[in-house]
Design an enzyme around this catalytic site. Sequence first.
Site, short mmCIF file in Angstrom:
data_model
loop_
_atom_site.label_atom_id
_atom_site.label_comp_id
_atom_site.label_asym_id
_atom_site.label_seq_id
_atom_site.Cartn_x
_atom_site.Cartn_y
_atom_site.Cartn_z
N ASP A 131 0.85 -1.19 0.00
CA ASP A 131 0.00 0.00 0.00
C ASP A 131 0.89 1.23 0.00
OD1 ASP A 131 -2.47 -1.37 0.07
OD2 ASP A 131 -2.33 -1.61 2.23
N ASP A 150 -6.92 -1.45 -4.70
CA ASP A 150 -7.99 -1.09 -3.76
C ASP A 150 -8.93 -0.05 -4.37
OD1 ASP A 150 -6.78 -2.81 -1.91
OD2 ASP A 150 -5.65 -1.17 -0.98
#
Length: 172
Positions: A131, A150
């Site tokens: 991330d 995401d």
Amino acid sequence: MMAREGSFTFTRTATGSMLPWLALAFILVIADQFTKVLILGYYRLGDSTTITSFFNIVRAHNTGAAFSFLASADGWQRWLFTGIGIAATLFIVYLLKTHAGQKLFCFALACVLGGAVGNVIDRMLHGYVVDFLQFHWANRWYFPAFNVADMAITVGAASLILDELLRVRRSK
């Protein structure tokens, strides 16, 4: 052609091809993996670059699911989430094949597919999801870091909700 299974009625369309939707999913996987390669190449775990007063580029590893759900588990969650991602991929491909003419529905599925595959690749290669996008408020409240996969899943989920709302509206 209308088909009836149990109490559910669904429309199976023969028009359209699933290839454009698979191409969109593939493009999303490439964009996701490319950005993650950049982060892995230029940032060490925990590194952060301030972009604006509310946005940072960071390097974070998520061994869990959304919002780090089960991230502190002993490692079994890697295989659970990988299995769920693979099962979702197979089911989405089936849905794309049977509903290829439904544009918004297939757009949504392609986004979810691209995001799911992107994150499964991370779990298989690294054991965690990379991330790197981090939003915050006044350096006190931080939204969990996320990635392109995401974002694709979120856009896909929102599009699925919109598709269903429009479908219900048309049926009235």
